[in-house]
Every structure is written in structure tokens, then in C-alpha cells.
Motif scaffolding. Structure first.
Motif, PDB file in Angstrom:
ATOM      1  N   ASP A 177     -43.188 -53.317  49.754  1.00 45.37           N
ATOM      2  CA  ASP A 177     -41.747 -53.463  49.536  1.00 45.37           C
ATOM      3  C   ASP A 177     -41.015 -52.163  49.863  1.00 45.37           C
ATOM      4  O   ASP A 177     -39.928 -52.177  50.469  1.00 45.37           O
ATOM      5  N   GLU A 178     -41.589 -51.048  49.453  1.00 45.80           N
ATOM      6  CA  GLU A 178     -40.962 -49.758  49.732  1.00 45.80           C
ATOM      7  C   GLU A 178     -40.922 -49.489  51.237  1.00 45.80           C
ATOM      8  O   GLU A 178     -39.931 -48.970  51.762  1.00 45.80           O
ATOM      9  N   SER A 179     -41.998 -49.862  51.930  1.00 44.69           N
ATOM     10  CA  SER A 179     -42.028 -49.696  53.379  1.00 44.69           C
ATOM     11  C   SER A 179     -40.930 -50.538  54.045  1.00 44.69           C
ATOM     12  O   SER A 179     -40.266 -50.079  54.983  1.00 44.69           O
ATOM     13  N   LYS A 180     -40.734 -51.764  53.548  1.00 42.43           N
ATOM     14  CA  LYS A 180     -39.651 -52.613  54.071  1.00 42.43           C
ATOM     15  C   LYS A 180     -38.299 -51.933  53.875  1.00 42.43           C
ATOM     16  O   LYS A 180     -37.460 -51.906  54.793  1.00 42.43           O
ATOM     17  N   ARG A 181     -38.056 -51.386  52.680  1.00 45.34           N
ATOM     18  CA  ARG A 181     -36.775 -50.728  52.396  1.00 45.34           C
ATOM     19  C   ARG A 181     -36.556 -49.523  53.303  1.00 45.34           C
ATOM     20  O   ARG A 181     -35.424 -49.170  53.632  1.00 45.34           O
ATOM     21  N   ARG A 182     -37.665 -48.913  53.711  1.00 43.89           N
ATOM     22  CA  ARG A 182     -37.582 -47.704  54.538  1.00 43.89           C
ATOM     23  C   ARG A 182     -37.767 -48.001  56.020  1.00 43.89           C
ATOM     24  O   ARG A 182     -38.083 -47.117  56.814  1.00 43.89           O
ATOM     25  N   GLY A 183     -37.581 -49.259  56.392  1.00 45.53           N
ATOM     26  CA  GLY A 183     -37.609 -49.621  57.805  1.00 45.53           C
ATOM     27  C   GLY A 183     -38.972 -49.582  58.451  1.00 45.53           C
ATOM     28  O   GLY A 183     -39.079 -49.361  59.664  1.00 45.53           O
ATOM     29  N   GLY A 184     -40.028 -49.793  57.659  1.00 48.77           N
ATOM     30  CA  GLY A 184     -41.375 -49.814  58.219  1.00 48.77           C
ATOM     31  C   GLY A 184     -42.103 -48.486  58.158  1.00 48.77           C
ATOM     32  O   GLY A 184     -43.154 -48.321  58.790  1.00 48.77           O
ATOM     33  N   ALA A 185     -41.607 -47.549  57.388  1.00 44.08           N
ATOM     34  CA  ALA A 185     -42.288 -46.260  57.233  1.00 44.08           C
ATOM     35  C   ALA A 185     -43.563 -46.427  56.421  1.00 44.08           C
ATOM     36  O   ALA A 185     -43.676 -47.330  55.590  1.00 44.08           O
ATOM     37  N   ALA A 186     -44.517 -45.548  56.652  1.00 38.76           N
ATOM     38  CA  ALA A 186     -45.756 -45.563  55.868  1.00 38.76           C
ATOM     39  C   ALA A 186     -45.469 -45.086  54.447  1.00 38.76           C
ATOM     40  O   ALA A 186     -44.743 -44.104  54.245  1.00 38.76           O
ATOM     41  N   VAL A 187     -46.031 -45.784  53.471  1.00 32.89           N
ATOM     42  CA  VAL A 187     -45.831 -45.444  52.060  1.00 32.89           C
ATOM     43  C   VAL A 187     -47.187 -45.271  51.405  1.00 32.89           C
ATOM     44  O   VAL A 187     -48.061 -46.160  51.481  1.00 32.89           O
ATOM     45  N   ARG A 188     -47.392 -44.158  50.747  1.00 35.57           N
ATOM     46  CA  ARG A 188     -48.672 -43.869  50.086  1.00 35.57           C
ATOM     47  C   ARG A 188     -48.758 -44.579  48.736  1.00 35.57           C
ATOM     48  O   ARG A 188     -47.784 -44.595  47.973  1.00 35.57           O
ATOM     49  N   LEU A 189     -49.929 -45.144  48.447  1.00 31.58           N
ATOM     50  CA  LEU A 189     -50.107 -45.849  47.188  1.00 31.58           C
ATOM     51  C   LEU A 189     -50.103 -44.901  46.002  1.00 31.58           C
ATOM     52  O   LEU A 189     -49.656 -45.270  44.911  1.00 31.58           O
ATOM     53  N   ASP A 190     -50.604 -43.676  46.175  1.00 32.89           N
ATOM     54  CA  ASP A 190     -50.626 -42.769  45.030  1.00 32.89           C
ATOM     55  C   ASP A 190     -49.207 -42.413  44.592  1.00 32.89           C
ATOM     56  O   ASP A 190     -48.957 -42.221  43.386  1.00 32.89           O
ATOM     57  N   HIS A 191     -48.252 -42.384  45.510  1.00 30.08           N
ATOM     58  CA  HIS A 191     -46.861 -42.124  45.142  1.00 30.08           C
ATOM     59  C   HIS A 191     -46.307 -43.294  44.326  1.00 30.08           C
ATOM     60  O   HIS A 191     -45.579 -43.089  43.349  1.00 30.08           O
ATOM     61  N   ILE A 192     -46.662 -44.510  44.724  1.00 27.85           N
ATOM     62  CA  ILE A 192     -46.218 -45.704  43.995  1.00 27.85           C
ATOM     63  C   ILE A 192     -46.792 -45.708  42.587  1.00 27.85           C
ATOM     64  O   ILE A 192     -46.098 -46.008  41.599  1.00 27.85           O
ATOM     65  N   LEU A 193     -48.065 -45.360  42.456  1.00 27.32           N
ATOM     66  CA  LEU A 193     -48.711 -45.344  41.142  1.00 27.32           C
ATOM     67  C   LEU A 193     -48.110 -44.271  40.231  1.00 27.32           C
ATOM     68  O   LEU A 193     -47.932 -44.493  39.034  1.00 27.32           O
ATOM     69  N   LYS A 194     -47.787 -43.128  40.788  1.00 25.66           N
ATOM     70  CA  LYS A 194     -47.188 -42.063  39.993  1.00 25.66           C
ATOM     71  C   LYS A 194     -45.821 -42.485  39.456  1.00 25.66           C
ATOM     72  O   LYS A 194     -45.471 -42.216  38.307  1.00 25.66           O
ATOM     73  N   LYS A 195     -45.047 -43.164  40.286  1.00 23.68           N
ATOM     74  CA  LYS A 195     -43.731 -43.658  39.845  1.00 23.68           C
ATOM     75  C   LYS A 195     -43.873 -44.650  38.704  1.00 23.68           C
ATOM     76  O   LYS A 195     -43.062 -44.666  37.774  1.00 23.68           O
ATOM     77  N   ALA A 196     -44.908 -45.492  38.769  1.00 27.34           N
ATOM     78  CA  ALA A 196     -45.099 -46.544  37.758  1.00 27.34           C
ATOM     79  C   ALA A 196     -45.535 -45.979  36.416  1.00 27.34           C
ATOM     80  O   ALA A 196     -45.404 -46.658  35.392  1.00 27.34           O
ATOM     81  N   THR A 197     -46.055 -44.764  36.383  1.00 23.47           N
ATOM     82  CA  THR A 197     -46.578 -44.203  35.142  1.00 23.47           C
ATOM     83  C   THR A 197     -45.679 -43.137  34.556  1.00 23.47           C
ATOM     84  O   THR A 197     -46.039 -42.459  33.590  1.00 23.47           O
ATOM     85  N   ARG A 198     -44.486 -42.935  35.112  1.00 27.60           N
ATOM     86  CA  ARG A 198     -43.564 -41.929  34.571  1.00 27.60           C
ATOM     87  C   ARG A 198     -42.999 -42.404  33.250  1.00 27.60           C
ATOM     88  O   ARG A 198     -42.772 -43.581  33.047  1.00 27.60           O
TER      89      ARG A 198
END
Length: 336
Positions: free
Chosen positions: A315-336
Motif C-alpha cells: 500500500d505504501e509503495s502504491k501511495r509513493r508511485g511504485g517506489a520500493a518500500v522496506r518491510l522493516d520500516h513498516i514494522l517499526k511504524k507499527a510498533t511506535r
């Protein structure tokens, strides 16, 4: 957030990032003395065909041996209240369930007093966190049907509660047991492509609602370790490319036009393996009954967490026009 809760969240995040299995020892039903001890199944949510399919399988006399004598004895209908495609089915499915000698109850509390284990079938993942925790507090084992939740944050919270109440939980799509998976040596897998319908529902992140089927099939053969995701999106199709840390590549193709179908190809050191056709609910139901009996979960929390991180990264990649998105960044956001 107190230190104990923070520590549990950090532990779950590290398990997902490191692809570690989280070992949970569960208890059975608390204080239940049923006619067939431990065999009474309750259903939460009669807004999905899964509820009737599971009940018909368990409550047919000819199949009780195959499912160790487990039978659905009570059901709570709700369930979605604001997703029209789900709410309009509740009345009809409730009538079907009644005809299978299942008591219809007015609350989850009432259900939990009558059963030993629970199938959480509510089609609306937004409700799963509240409903699952209500079950876990009683010490009863619970299978959570797809999607486990409508956000990665809720997924983490449910596993946090699972740890707190020391009850292992099992969640999976039936596509985890698609034909072709059985007997596959996953150590030989070099990459995979999977496909499934990916119908969208405005209340859920794009792939959570239906694309999860194909994503779970992908993870079933690839295992954990995806590093980043790139998504290409059109009105009719999604193509999600995941790059694993060991250099392997896995792709998911989600479709919204043409015939709905499920399948894929697994590339192995010994040749290609075809996934499909879809084999129905029986393999999943057998896995659920084994979990009810033993408390053993066939899918680790780490893998489930990564599946949802993969979909949120898409979903984040879609919002960013197809950019690569790292899973560890997504996980860090979810645990803040």
C-alpha cells in the motif's frame, strides 16, 4: 504504554524481523464441562460463507471421525454491521446455521459460556482485535479467519494479547493449503509467482480484504525474509514484487477483472511446481482441529506479522508511485 507492554511489542517486532518462531503454550477451555469434553465449537460471525461451510463439515455425522468429534454448538451472528456485502448475508446464514442444530446467541459472552474453542469468522477485520481479545481473556483457543485484522497495528495487538493470556492463536487463509504445496521441499525454493482475486473494500487496506489469499500462498512457499516490496497498480490488476534478503524474488498478481482463480508457480532447484487448483476448506479445517486439540500453531506469529507488513508495504509503495518500500520500516511504524 507501560514497560511490560513495550517489552512485549519489541519482542514481537524482533520476531518478525528475524523470522523467529514465537512459542506459546496454551490452555484449553476454562471451566467448561461439556458432554464431549473440549469438543464444543462456537462461531463468531455469520456474515461469511466460511461459517456455514465449516459448520456443515463439522456437524455432519459421517465426518465427525475425521474432525475428532468437534461440533459447532453455538454461534453469534455479528459480524459486520457496516459492510453491505457482509451484513446482507447475516440473516440467511443465521437461518442455515439454525437448521444444523446450532444455538444462536445474543452476545459473545453468552457464546463463550457454552463452548470450548472458537472460530472467529467475522468477515470484517476491523472487529477482530476486540472480539479476539474477548476470547483470549477466557483462555480459549481461537482460530481467526482472514484477514486477521484490518491493520498491522491490530495484528500486533492481538499477538500481544495472545502472549499476555498465554493462548496460542492460529490464523490463515485456506490458500495456505492449495494443491501443490503438499510435499514441497521449501529448502529448494528459488522463487515463486502466485495469483488470486484482489477485490477491494474501502474499510480495509487494499490487499487485506481479498488479495491476502494469494499473498499467503506466496509466503507458504517462500517463507519469511522479504526485504522490500514494489507495487504496480491499475484499476484491474495489482502486481507486487518482493525481494527477499537472500536474493530470491517472489511476486503476487491480484486481479479484479476476468474469472476469479487461484494458483501460481514455484521455481525450485529441481524444476517448477504448479500451485492449484484450489482444494477447498477441508485441509484448513483439519489444521484448525489439530490446533484445537494440541495448541500447536502451523503458522508462526513471525510469519503472519510479515505477511501483513508485506501488504502494508505494498500500500505504501502504491501511495509513493511504485517506489520500493522496506518491510522493516513498516514494522517499526507499527510498533511506535
Amino acid at each position: 504504554m507501560n514497560s511490560d507492554t513495550q517489552n512485549r511489542r519489541v519482542f514481537l517486532k524482533n520476531a518478525a524481523l528475524g523470522s523467529l518462531a514465537l512459542s506459546l503454550s496454551g490452555t484449553g477451555g476454562v471451566g467448561a464441562i461439556p458432554t464431549a469434553t473440549g469438543k464444543r465449537v462456537g462461531i463468531i460471525g455469520l456474515d461469511t460463507s466460511h461459517s456455514t461451510a465449516f459448520t456443515k463439515a463439522l456437524n455432519t455425522d459421517e465426518t465427525t471421525t475425521a474432525y475428532s468429534g468437534y461440533r459447532v454448538v453455538a454461534a453469534y451472528p455479528y459480524g459486520s454491521r457496516d459492510i453491505e456485502t457482509s451484513t446482507k448475508r447475516i440473516a440467511g446464514y443465521t437461518d442455515e446455521i439454525r437448521k444444523l442444530n446450532v444455538a444462536i446467541v445474543d452476545s459473545i459472552d453468552e457464546l463463550l459460556r457454552q463452548v470450548d474453542v472458537v472460530l472467529l469468522e467475522t468477515n470484517d477485520g476491523q472487529l477482530h482485535r476486540e472480539q479476539a481479545i474477548q476470547v483470549l481473556k477466557t483462555g480459549k483457543r481461537v482460530f481467526i479467519d482472514k484477514p486477521m485484522a484490518a491493520s498491522l497495528t491490530d495484528v500486533m495487538a492481538i499477538f500481544d494479547a495472545s502472549t499476555t493470556y498465554r493462548v496460542p492463536i492460529f490464523t490463515a487463509s485456506s490458500l495456505r493449503y492449495i494443491k501443490g504445496v503438499e510435499g514441497l521441499d521449501k529448502r529448494s525454493v528459488l522463487g515463486a509467482d502466485t495469483f488470486s482475486p484482489a477485490v477491494l473494500e474501502k474499510t480495509h487496506p487494499d490487499l487485506f480484504w481479498y488479495g491476502i489469499h494469494g499473498v499467503e500462498a506466496l509466503y507458504t512457499v517462500m517463507g519469511t525474509g522479504c526485504q522490500d516490496v514494489v507495487r504496480t497498480h491499475t484499476d484491474g490488476t495489482d502486481l507486487v514484487v518482493g525481494r527477499w534478503a537472500d536474493g530470491r524474488v517472489g511476486t503476487f498478481r491480484g486481479t479484479r477483472t476476468g474469472k476469479h482463480d487461484y494458483g501460481g508457480t514455484v521455481y525450485t532447484q529441481n524444476g517448477n511446481v504448479t500451485l492449484g487448483p484450489y482444494g477447498g476448506y477441508e485441509p484448513l479445517l483439519k489444521a484448525i482441529i489439530h490446533y484445537f486439540e494440541t495448541g500447536e500453531v502451523p503458522v508462526t506469529p513471525a510469519e503472519t506479522i510479515e505477511i501483513f507488513a508485506f501488504m502494508e508495504a505494498a500500500d505504501e509503495s502504491k501511495r509513493r508511485g511504485g517506489a520500493a518500500v522496506r518491510l522493516d520500516h513498516i514494522l517499526k511504524k507499527a510498533t511506535r
